[in-house]
Scaffold this motif. Structure first.
Motif, mmCIF file in Angstrom:
data_model
loop_
_atom_site.group_PDB
_atom_site.id
_atom_site.type_symbol
_atom_site.label_atom_id
_atom_site.label_comp_id
_atom_site.label_asym_id
_atom_site.label_seq_id
_atom_site.Cartn_x
_atom_site.Cartn_y
_atom_site.Cartn_z
ATOM 1 N N GLU A 192 0.817 -1.213 0.000
ATOM 2 C CA GLU A 192 0.000 0.000 0.000
ATOM 3 C C GLU A 192 0.851 1.262 0.000
ATOM 4 N N ARG A 193 2.028 1.183 0.595
ATOM 5 C CA ARG A 193 2.924 2.337 0.620
ATOM 6 C C ARG A 193 3.706 2.452 -0.685
ATOM 7 N N LEU A 194 4.045 1.322 -1.260
ATOM 8 C CA LEU A 194 4.862 1.315 -2.465
ATOM 9 C C LEU A 194 4.048 1.500 -3.736
ATOM 10 N N GLU A 195 2.807 1.009 -3.746
ATOM 11 C CA GLU A 195 1.968 1.000 -4.951
ATOM 12 C C GLU A 195 0.572 1.519 -4.609
ATOM 13 N N PRO A 196 0.445 2.784 -4.235
ATOM 14 C CA PRO A 196 -0.815 3.259 -3.651
ATOM 15 C C PRO A 196 -2.024 3.214 -4.562
ATOM 16 N N GLY A 197 -1.821 3.172 -5.885
ATOM 17 C CA GLY A 197 -2.968 3.180 -6.793
ATOM 18 C C GLY A 197 -3.317 1.830 -7.380
ATOM 19 N N THR A 198 -2.698 0.767 -6.894
ATOM 20 C CA THR A 198 -2.907 -0.553 -7.485
ATOM 21 C C THR A 198 -3.975 -1.349 -6.747
ATOM 22 N N ALA A 199 -4.439 -2.403 -7.402
ATOM 23 C CA ALA A 199 -5.362 -3.344 -6.779
ATOM 24 C C ALA A 199 -4.613 -4.195 -5.760
ATOM 25 N N PRO A 200 -5.290 -4.708 -4.740
ATOM 26 C CA PRO A 200 -4.632 -5.549 -3.745
ATOM 27 C C PRO A 200 -3.946 -6.761 -4.385
ATOM 28 N N PRO A 201 -2.830 -7.179 -3.832
ATOM 29 C CA PRO A 201 -2.078 -8.301 -4.407
ATOM 30 C C PRO A 201 -2.898 -9.580 -4.579
ATOM 31 N N MET A 202 -3.769 -9.890 -3.632
ATOM 32 C CA MET A 202 -4.552 -11.121 -3.747
ATOM 33 C C MET A 202 -5.517 -11.045 -4.922
ATOM 34 N N GLN A 203 -6.019 -9.860 -5.202
ATOM 35 C CA GLN A 203 -6.884 -9.698 -6.375
ATOM 36 C C GLN A 203 -6.096 -9.949 -7.652
ATOM 37 N N ARG A 204 -4.846 -9.526 -7.678
ATOM 38 C CA ARG A 204 -4.001 -9.777 -8.844
ATOM 39 C C ARG A 204 -3.722 -11.273 -9.004
ATOM 40 N N LEU A 205 -3.492 -11.950 -7.886
ATOM 41 C CA LEU A 205 -3.265 -13.400 -7.971
ATOM 42 C C LEU A 205 -4.510 -14.122 -8.474
ATOM 43 N N ARG A 206 -5.674 -13.662 -8.055
ATOM 44 C CA ARG A 206 -6.911 -14.283 -8.562
ATOM 45 C C ARG A 206 -7.046 -14.058 -10.059
ATOM 46 N N ALA A 207 -6.583 -12.908 -10.538
ATOM 47 C CA ALA A 207 -6.617 -12.643 -11.984
ATOM 48 C C ALA A 207 -5.727 -13.638 -12.724
ATOM 49 N N VAL A 208 -4.552 -13.921 -12.171
ATOM 50 C CA VAL A 208 -3.663 -14.912 -12.800
ATOM 51 C C VAL A 208 -4.340 -16.272 -12.849
ATOM 52 N N ARG A 209 -4.975 -16.652 -11.755
ATOM 53 C CA ARG A 209 -5.654 -17.953 -11.713
ATOM 54 C C ARG A 209 -6.753 -18.014 -12.769
ATOM 55 N N HIS A 210 -7.494 -16.933 -12.921
ATOM 56 C CA HIS A 210 -8.555 -16.874 -13.934
ATOM 57 C C HIS A 210 -7.966 -17.067 -15.328
ATOM 58 N N LEU A 211 -6.874 -16.370 -15.610
ATOM 59 C CA LEU A 211 -6.250 -16.483 -16.924
ATOM 60 C C LEU A 211 -5.765 -17.910 -17.178
ATOM 61 N N LEU A 212 -5.129 -18.503 -16.194
ATOM 62 C CA LEU A 212 -4.631 -19.870 -16.349
ATOM 63 C C LEU A 212 -5.778 -20.845 -16.615
ATOM 64 N N ASP A 213 -6.864 -20.690 -15.883
ATOM 65 C CA ASP A 213 -8.015 -21.580 -16.055
ATOM 66 C C ASP A 213 -8.604 -21.473 -17.455
ATOM 67 N N ALA A 214 -8.422 -20.299 -18.070
ATOM 68 C CA ALA A 214 -8.956 -20.085 -19.416
ATOM 69 C C ALA A 214 -7.966 -20.500 -20.506
ATOM 70 N N GLY A 215 -6.792 -20.960 -20.110
ATOM 71 C CA GLY A 215 -5.812 -21.407 -21.089
ATOM 72 C C GLY A 215 -4.788 -20.367 -21.497
ATOM 73 N N VAL A 216 -4.726 -19.261 -20.764
ATOM 74 C CA VAL A 216 -3.727 -18.230 -21.047
ATOM 75 C C VAL A 216 -2.422 -18.604 -20.358
ATOM 76 N N ARG A 217 -1.304 -18.445 -21.064
ATOM 77 C CA ARG A 217 -0.010 -18.624 -20.424
ATOM 78 C C ARG A 217 0.242 -17.389 -19.573
ATOM 79 N N ALA A 218 0.248 -17.572 -18.262
ATOM 80 C CA ALA A 218 0.333 -16.425 -17.361
ATOM 81 C C ALA A 218 1.064 -16.826 -16.088
ATOM 82 N N GLY A 219 1.578 -15.845 -15.390
ATOM 83 C CA GLY A 219 2.257 -16.085 -14.129
ATOM 84 C C GLY A 219 2.596 -14.771 -13.467
ATOM 85 N N VAL A 220 3.383 -14.857 -12.404
ATOM 86 C CA VAL A 220 3.678 -13.719 -11.544
ATOM 87 C C VAL A 220 5.114 -13.250 -11.742
ATOM 88 N N LEU A 221 5.296 -11.945 -11.750
ATOM 89 C CA LEU A 221 6.609 -11.324 -11.621
ATOM 90 C C LEU A 221 6.721 -10.737 -10.219
#
Length: 330
Positions: A192-221
């Motif tokens: 929250e201090r480093l990235e004040p305008g971003t979505a919460p990290p867990m929401q981003r991880l859920r987005a990755v899971r959604h993409l993977l389930d749909a067959g998108v090659r995706a992962g985390v940096l």
């Protein structure tokens, strides 16, 4: 193709923007409209959509926007705002330039006989899924063109809005043409201090899971790992554990780089938020990159913990290696 929603008056070139700001300041921008997020948005026209780069693992970049409301304190792209005679601080996140003709330019460039369908990196200098994308849809329009032209993309974002374009990204992934890198440097509250305008990290991880389930090659940096904020082994492990719980892969991670322009802004952030780290940063970042021995230790911790969560044998001593200040003290 979806018609673009036009919010502003006749667009400017970035050169014209620089001339206006130099002579009149940002108040002179003719149609920089403030929206509900308190940022100002100005349409501009670009002469090219694809930008050639050197010294990177890709040759071409594509950025539909300039500036970013995610406002990450460490963002290296802050320095590009100075090319418009603007500051690398708040003006990077409060004045966003919308390349209104980027899709039209891209279509012409992809149609050239000389185009060789080389990899295009999307989102290298601004997040292609920052909130204004929901209104303009420029990233989606560009992906449609890249898909039709059989051009591979590597897309980097912190924006969960990427799931909106799952259909295109899955279609491209099936042909080996797309990889999505979702940046989640940490799940710790430090985000929250480093990235004040971003979505919460867990929401981003859920987005990755959604993409993977749909067959998108995706992962985390996990980039960047920020010394004094997110480099403690327990914080690295918490992020890897959250990824393991969702069964999403780590595609890479690296430490913070401090470049001219963005360096000044980050050091000002430290002076406000963590002044006890200023002297240590002065020792650690004599140049753009952190001290090699420190970087090697943090990378060693990441590699060891990554191996642990990949169910491989992990030497405990590797995880416990410390520097004099790898314990985040905030």
């Amino acid at each position: 193709m979806t018609r673009q929603i036009t919010l502003f008056d006749a667009p400017l070139t970035t050169r014209a923007v620089a001339d206006i700001v130099r002579s009149e300041g940002v108040a002179g921008l003719p149609s920089a409209t403030r929206l509900a997020d308190d940022a100002h948005y100005q349409e501009v026209v670009c002469r090219s959509a694809l930008n050639e780069t050197r010294g990177m693992p890709f040759r071409w970049t594509l950025n539909p926007y300039r500036g970013c409301t995610h406002a990450c304190q460490y963002c290296f792209a802050r320095r590009y705002q100075t090319q418009l005679e603007m500051g690398a601080g708040d003006q990077f996140s409060s004045y966003i330039f919308v390349k209104s003709n980027v899709a039209e330019r891209l279509a012409r460039e992809l149609a050239r006989p000389a185009w060789r369908q080389e990899l295009v990196a999307v989102g290298t200098a601004t997040d292609p899924y920052q909130p204004i994308e929901g209104r303009y849809r420029l990233t989606r329009r560009c992906l449609e063109l890249l898909d039709a032209a059989n051009t591979p993309v590597g897309l980097v974002t912190k924006g969960p809005m990427v799931v909106r374009d799952t259909d295109i990204l899955a279609r491209m992934s099936r042909r080996g043409l797309a990889t999505v890198y979702v940046s989640v440097p940490t799940v710790d509250a430090a985000w929250e201090r480093l990235e004040p305008g971003t979505a919460p990290p867990m929401q981003r991880l859920r987005a990755v899971r959604h993409l993977l389930d749909a067959g998108v090659r995706a992962g985390v940096l996990m980039s960047p790992l920020v010394p004094g904020f997110t480099t403690h082994p327990s914080r690295i492990e918490a992020t890897l554990a959250a990824m393991a719980d969702m069964d999403v892969p780590l595609l890479g991670g690296n430490l913070l780089h401090l470049q001219d322009g963005s360096r000044d802004h980050f050091l000002q952030f430290l002076e406000r938020e963590a002044p006890h780290l200023l002297e240590k940063y002065g020792r650690l970042y004599v140049g753009k990159y952190p001290d090699p021995s420190y970087a090697a230790q943090v990378k060693g911790i990441l590699a060891a913990l990554r191996a642990r969560y990949a169910n491989r044998r992990t030497p405990e001593a590797d995880v416990r290696r410390q520097t004099d200040w790898i314990d985040d003290d905030l």
